[in-house]
Design a protein around this motif. Sequence first.
Motif, PDB file in Angstrom:
ATOM      1  N   THR A   1       8.778   6.392  -1.476  1.00 40.41           N
ATOM      2  CA  THR A   1       7.788   6.556  -0.517  1.00 40.41           C
ATOM      3  C   THR A   1       6.881   8.075  -0.593  1.00 40.41           C
ATOM      4  O   THR A   1       7.698   8.305   0.606  1.00 40.41           O
TER       5      THR A   1
ATOM      6  N   MET B   1      -1.275   7.296   1.112  1.00 38.63           N
ATOM      7  CA  MET B   1       0.535   7.124   1.365  1.00 38.63           C
ATOM      8  C   MET B   1       1.111   6.759  -0.511  1.00 38.63           C
ATOM      9  O   MET B   1      -0.568   5.938  -1.085  1.00 38.63           O
TER      10      MET B   1
ATOM     11  N   THR C   1       3.365   5.013  -3.496  1.00 39.73           N
ATOM     12  CA  THR C   1       4.488   4.472  -3.118  1.00 39.73           C
ATOM     13  C   THR C   1       4.801   4.047  -4.693  1.00 39.73           C
ATOM     14  O   THR C   1       3.715   3.612  -5.714  1.00 39.73           O
TER      15      THR C   1
ATOM     16  N   GLU D   1      -2.090   4.304  -5.009  1.00 36.70           N
ATOM     17  CA  GLU D   1      -2.035   5.263  -3.887  1.00 36.70           C
ATOM     18  C   GLU D   1      -3.003   4.800  -2.655  1.00 36.70           C
ATOM     19  O   GLU D   1      -3.675   3.923  -3.533  1.00 36.70           O
ATOM     20  N   GLU D   2      -2.630   5.007  -1.637  1.00 38.70           N
ATOM     21  CA  GLU D   2      -3.609   3.988  -0.573  1.00 38.70           C
ATOM     22  C   GLU D   2      -3.958   5.345   0.717  1.00 38.70           C
ATOM     23  O   GLU D   2      -3.382   6.077   0.922  1.00 38.70           O
ATOM     24  N   LYS D   3      -5.309   4.707   0.701  1.00 43.88           N
ATOM     25  CA  LYS D   3      -5.949   6.093   1.672  1.00 43.88           C
ATOM     26  C   LYS D   3      -6.312   5.826   2.949  1.00 43.88           C
ATOM     27  O   LYS D   3      -7.013   4.133   2.954  1.00 43.88           O
TER      28      LYS D   3
ATOM     29  N   LEU E   1      -1.296   3.323   9.733  1.00 47.80           N
ATOM     30  CA  LEU E   1      -2.048   3.328   9.120  1.00 47.80           C
ATOM     31  C   LEU E   1      -3.078   2.515   9.287  1.00 47.80           C
ATOM     32  O   LEU E   1      -2.937   1.231   9.181  1.00 47.80           O
TER      33      LEU E   1
ATOM     34  N   ILE F   1      -5.346   0.142   4.537  1.00 51.91           N
ATOM     35  CA  ILE F   1      -4.568  -0.291   3.713  1.00 51.91           C
ATOM     36  C   ILE F   1      -4.471  -1.766   3.646  1.00 51.91           C
ATOM     37  O   ILE F   1      -4.830  -2.647   4.875  1.00 51.91           O
ATOM     38  N   ASN F   2      -4.219  -2.427   2.322  1.00 51.60           N
ATOM     39  CA  ASN F   2      -4.900  -3.258   2.483  1.00 51.60           C
ATOM     40  C   ASN F   2      -3.947  -5.093   2.930  1.00 51.60           C
ATOM     41  O   ASN F   2      -4.627  -6.256   3.311  1.00 51.60           O
ATOM     42  N   GLU F   3      -3.102  -4.792   3.275  1.00 58.71           N
ATOM     43  CA  GLU F   3      -1.701  -5.388   4.191  1.00 58.71           C
ATOM     44  C   GLU F   3      -2.190  -5.548   5.531  1.00 58.71           C
ATOM     45  O   GLU F   3      -2.980  -4.360   5.885  1.00 58.71           O
TER      46      GLU F   3
ATOM     47  N   PRO G   1      -1.875  -3.059   9.048  1.00 60.20           N
ATOM     48  CA  PRO G   1      -1.492  -1.893   9.847  1.00 60.20           C
ATOM     49  C   PRO G   1      -0.040  -1.504   9.558  1.00 60.20           C
ATOM     50  O   PRO G   1       1.138  -2.143  10.051  1.00 60.20           O
TER      51      PRO G   1
END
Length: 147
Positions: free
Chosen positions: A66, A78, A80, A92-94, A108, A111-113, A115
């Motif tokens: 990570t 981020m 992973t 990659e997530e922004k 954060l 993110i799809n999940e 926070p």
Amino acid sequence: MKYGVFMIFCLSLVLFSCKNEKAKDEVQAASTDTTVVDIHNSQIALDWPGIYKGVIPCADCVGIETEVILNEDMTFVMRTKYLGKGDQKIFEEKGTFVWDKTGSIVSLKGINETPIQYKVAENKLIQLDMEGNTISGSLADNYILTK
């Protein structure tokens, strides 16, 4: 004539004392405000922008490599990579992040999940659980990303 001057004097005295009482009330209200702002929090006291890295535990792989980049403009990146599983693709997530009211924890967003929250410490991010508590147990040290 004397009576008129006397009445004007008394009326002025009453008006002046009411204004003075109002000013006293405002000063007293301001002096009883007990809101304390802690200026010794991570957001203010630490050099928090930067790149944080680590390998966090994974239920069905060797670990999750990570990387979290916190930018001064309150954005993050981020990355992973699931180690020992699949094609080693990097995800990659922004998004943006927000500080909590204590100035110690960042969440954060984007993110799809749910926070992800981190406690910001000197040169490290400590991942928190779903309720925002520090992760404990034998794997607790594995949830720390270092700068």
